[in-house]
Design a protein around this motif. Sequence first.
Motif, PDB file in Angstrom:
ATOM      1  N   ALA A   1     -21.488   4.390   6.935  1.00  0.00           N
ATOM      2  CA  ALA A   1     -20.530   4.526   5.836  1.00  0.00           C
ATOM      3  C   ALA A   1     -19.544   5.660   6.080  1.00  0.00           C
ATOM      4  O   ALA A   1     -18.349   5.528   5.800  1.00  0.00           O
ATOM      5  CB  ALA A   1     -21.271   4.739   4.518  1.00  0.00           C
TER       6      ALA A   1
ATOM      7  N   VAL B   1     -16.403   4.743   8.378  1.00  0.00           N
ATOM      8  CA  VAL B   1     -15.618   3.553   8.075  1.00  0.00           C
ATOM      9  C   VAL B   1     -14.708   3.824   6.884  1.00  0.00           C
ATOM     10  O   VAL B   1     -15.097   4.497   5.931  1.00  0.00           O
ATOM     11  CB  VAL B   1     -16.557   2.359   7.759  1.00  0.00           C
ATOM     12  CG1 VAL B   1     -15.772   1.139   7.337  1.00  0.00           C
ATOM     13  CG2 VAL B   1     -17.432   2.038   8.962  1.00  0.00           C
ATOM     14  N   ARG B   2     -13.479   3.326   6.965  1.00  0.00           N
ATOM     15  CA  ARG B   2     -12.542   3.379   5.843  1.00  0.00           C
ATOM     16  C   ARG B   2     -12.339   1.981   5.306  1.00  0.00           C
ATOM     17  O   ARG B   2     -12.390   1.017   6.056  1.00  0.00           O
ATOM     18  CB  ARG B   2     -11.187   3.939   6.295  1.00  0.00           C
ATOM     19  CG  ARG B   2     -11.248   5.408   6.636  1.00  0.00           C
ATOM     20  CD  ARG B   2      -9.926   5.921   7.179  1.00  0.00           C
ATOM     21  NE  ARG B   2      -9.725   5.406   8.543  1.00  0.00           N
ATOM     22  CZ  ARG B   2      -8.726   4.610   8.896  1.00  0.00           C
ATOM     23  NH1 ARG B   2      -7.828   4.231   8.032  1.00  0.00           N
ATOM     24  NH2 ARG B   2      -8.616   4.180  10.138  1.00  0.00           N
ATOM     25  N   HIS B   3     -12.096   1.879   4.038  1.00  0.00           N
ATOM     26  CA  HIS B   3     -11.824   0.586   3.406  1.00  0.00           C
ATOM     27  C   HIS B   3     -10.330   0.450   3.194  1.00  0.00           C
ATOM     28  O   HIS B   3      -9.679   1.384   2.726  1.00  0.00           O
ATOM     29  CB  HIS B   3     -12.538   0.486   2.054  1.00  0.00           C
ATOM     30  CG  HIS B   3     -14.020   0.566   2.182  1.00  0.00           C
ATOM     31  ND1 HIS B   3     -14.701   1.761   2.119  1.00  0.00           N
ATOM     32  CD2 HIS B   3     -14.939  -0.384   2.405  1.00  0.00           C
ATOM     33  CE1 HIS B   3     -15.983   1.531   2.279  1.00  0.00           C
ATOM     34  NE2 HIS B   3     -16.158   0.233   2.461  1.00  0.00           N
ATOM     35  N   ARG B   4      -9.803  -0.710   3.550  1.00  0.00           N
ATOM     36  CA  ARG B   4      -8.387  -1.001   3.338  1.00  0.00           C
ATOM     37  C   ARG B   4      -8.278  -2.356   2.672  1.00  0.00           C
ATOM     38  O   ARG B   4      -9.132  -3.212   2.858  1.00  0.00           O
ATOM     39  CB  ARG B   4      -7.629  -1.031   4.668  1.00  0.00           C
ATOM     40  CG  ARG B   4      -7.738   0.248   5.446  1.00  0.00           C
ATOM     41  CD  ARG B   4      -7.012   0.237   6.760  1.00  0.00           C
ATOM     42  NE  ARG B   4      -6.758  -1.101   7.281  1.00  0.00           N
ATOM     43  CZ  ARG B   4      -5.903  -1.368   8.240  1.00  0.00           C
ATOM     44  NH1 ARG B   4      -5.221  -0.419   8.796  1.00  0.00           N
ATOM     45  NH2 ARG B   4      -5.731  -2.594   8.667  1.00  0.00           N
TER      46      ARG B   4
ATOM     47  N   GLY C   1      -7.380  -5.957   2.414  1.00  0.00           N
ATOM     48  CA  GLY C   1      -7.158  -7.000   3.401  1.00  0.00           C
ATOM     49  C   GLY C   1      -6.099  -7.974   2.926  1.00  0.00           C
ATOM     50  O   GLY C   1      -5.632  -7.897   1.777  1.00  0.00           O
TER      51      GLY C   1
ATOM     52  N   TYR D   1      -6.635  -9.688  -0.495  1.00  0.00           N
ATOM     53  CA  TYR D   1      -6.833  -8.932  -1.728  1.00  0.00           C
ATOM     54  C   TYR D   1      -5.899  -9.494  -2.794  1.00  0.00           C
ATOM     55  O   TYR D   1      -4.711  -9.680  -2.543  1.00  0.00           O
ATOM     56  CB  TYR D   1      -6.558  -7.438  -1.502  1.00  0.00           C
ATOM     57  CG  TYR D   1      -7.254  -6.581  -2.520  1.00  0.00           C
ATOM     58  CD1 TYR D   1      -8.533  -6.108  -2.280  1.00  0.00           C
ATOM     59  CD2 TYR D   1      -6.657  -6.271  -3.738  1.00  0.00           C
ATOM     60  CE1 TYR D   1      -9.199  -5.339  -3.211  1.00  0.00           C
ATOM     61  CE2 TYR D   1      -7.322  -5.509  -4.684  1.00  0.00           C
ATOM     62  CZ  TYR D   1      -8.592  -5.044  -4.407  1.00  0.00           C
ATOM     63  OH  TYR D   1      -9.257  -4.283  -5.343  1.00  0.00           O
TER      64      TYR D   1
ATOM     65  N   ARG E   1      -9.038   3.719  -5.613  1.00  0.00           N
ATOM     66  CA  ARG E   1     -10.139   3.358  -4.711  1.00  0.00           C
ATOM     67  C   ARG E   1      -9.701   3.431  -3.248  1.00  0.00           C
ATOM     68  O   ARG E   1     -10.465   3.828  -2.379  1.00  0.00           O
ATOM     69  CB  ARG E   1     -10.608   1.943  -5.034  1.00  0.00           C
ATOM     70  CG  ARG E   1     -11.745   1.451  -4.154  1.00  0.00           C
ATOM     71  CD  ARG E   1     -12.181   0.066  -4.533  1.00  0.00           C
ATOM     72  NE  ARG E   1     -12.626   0.015  -5.915  1.00  0.00           N
ATOM     73  CZ  ARG E   1     -12.533  -1.048  -6.704  1.00  0.00           C
ATOM     74  NH1 ARG E   1     -12.032  -2.180  -6.249  1.00  0.00           N
ATOM     75  NH2 ARG E   1     -12.963  -1.014  -7.942  1.00  0.00           N
ATOM     76  N   PHE E   2      -8.474   3.031  -2.976  1.00  0.00           N
ATOM     77  CA  PHE E   2      -7.994   2.987  -1.604  1.00  0.00           C
ATOM     78  C   PHE E   2      -7.145   4.199  -1.214  1.00  0.00           C
ATOM     79  O   PHE E   2      -6.802   4.348  -0.057  1.00  0.00           O
ATOM     80  CB  PHE E   2      -7.217   1.692  -1.364  1.00  0.00           C
ATOM     81  CG  PHE E   2      -8.092   0.466  -1.438  1.00  0.00           C
ATOM     82  CD1 PHE E   2      -8.945   0.141  -0.402  1.00  0.00           C
ATOM     83  CD2 PHE E   2      -8.071  -0.352  -2.559  1.00  0.00           C
ATOM     84  CE1 PHE E   2      -9.756  -0.966  -0.471  1.00  0.00           C
ATOM     85  CE2 PHE E   2      -8.876  -1.466  -2.644  1.00  0.00           C
ATOM     86  CZ  PHE E   2      -9.727  -1.771  -1.582  1.00  0.00           C
TER      87      PHE E   2
ATOM     88  N   GLN F   1      -7.575   6.615   2.014  1.00  0.00           N
ATOM     89  CA  GLN F   1      -8.361   5.879   3.001  1.00  0.00           C
ATOM     90  C   GLN F   1      -7.566   5.686   4.295  1.00  0.00           C
ATOM     91  O   GLN F   1      -8.155   5.465   5.330  1.00  0.00           O
ATOM     92  CB  GLN F   1      -8.778   4.523   2.449  1.00  0.00           C
ATOM     93  CG  GLN F   1      -9.796   4.591   1.339  1.00  0.00           C
ATOM     94  CD  GLN F   1     -11.200   4.855   1.884  1.00  0.00           C
ATOM     95  OE1 GLN F   1     -11.598   4.357   2.914  1.00  0.00           O
ATOM     96  NE2 GLN F   1     -11.939   5.673   1.164  1.00  0.00           N
ATOM     97  N   GLU F   2      -6.253   5.741   4.200  1.00  0.00           N
ATOM     98  CA  GLU F   2      -5.430   5.506   5.383  1.00  0.00           C
ATOM     99  C   GLU F   2      -5.383   6.757   6.244  1.00  0.00           C
ATOM    100  O   GLU F   2      -5.155   7.859   5.762  1.00  0.00           O
ATOM    101  CB  GLU F   2      -3.998   5.103   4.985  1.00  0.00           C
ATOM    102  CG  GLU F   2      -3.908   3.768   4.303  1.00  0.00           C
ATOM    103  CD  GLU F   2      -4.333   2.617   5.187  1.00  0.00           C
ATOM    104  OE1 GLU F   2      -4.038   2.652   6.402  1.00  0.00           O
ATOM    105  OE2 GLU F   2      -4.961   1.687   4.681  1.00  0.00           O
TER     106      GLU F   2
END
Length: 153
Positions: free
Chosen positions: A122, A125-128, A130, A133, A146-147, A150-151
């Motif tokens: 965890a 890893v970053r969440h983007r 997709g 979405y 939430r995002f 993350q970048e």
Amino acid sequence: MDLLGDWWTPLVLREAFYGIRRFDEFQHELGIARNTLVDRLKRLVEEGLLEKVPYQAEPVRYDYVLTEKGRDFWQVLAAMMTWGDRWLADEAGPPITLRHDSCGHDTHAEVVCAHCKEPLRAEDVRHRMGPGYPPKLASRPDVMRRFAGQERH
């Protein structure tokens, strides 16, 4: 998570991987109420994880057979098993061991990067968002938070 919203669904699928195919066998192995099992099997058929295949004409009775989509769920069960073995097994060790037929070794599931094959953790890893979405959700403040951050460039 909608599909797996209860604990019976993964158990029904687990039994299907053990070779259980008939309603009465599922009920016997799981000790599940008939009405609950009817609901779970119906849902798994509707979602395409199981297929109803008639094995008797009078009265009509069915086997519940894993589809390709259902067989692909094995990876989820294996990951859950790995977690349970680490955090819930007693001193005697895991209750079930997986043996990989190709190499002949006992093993466990690992989640790895599809590109470099390193373990995914965890913190690495970053969440983007997709491409799938939902646009109507993408601009909501809670989703944007939430995002946010993350970048990495």
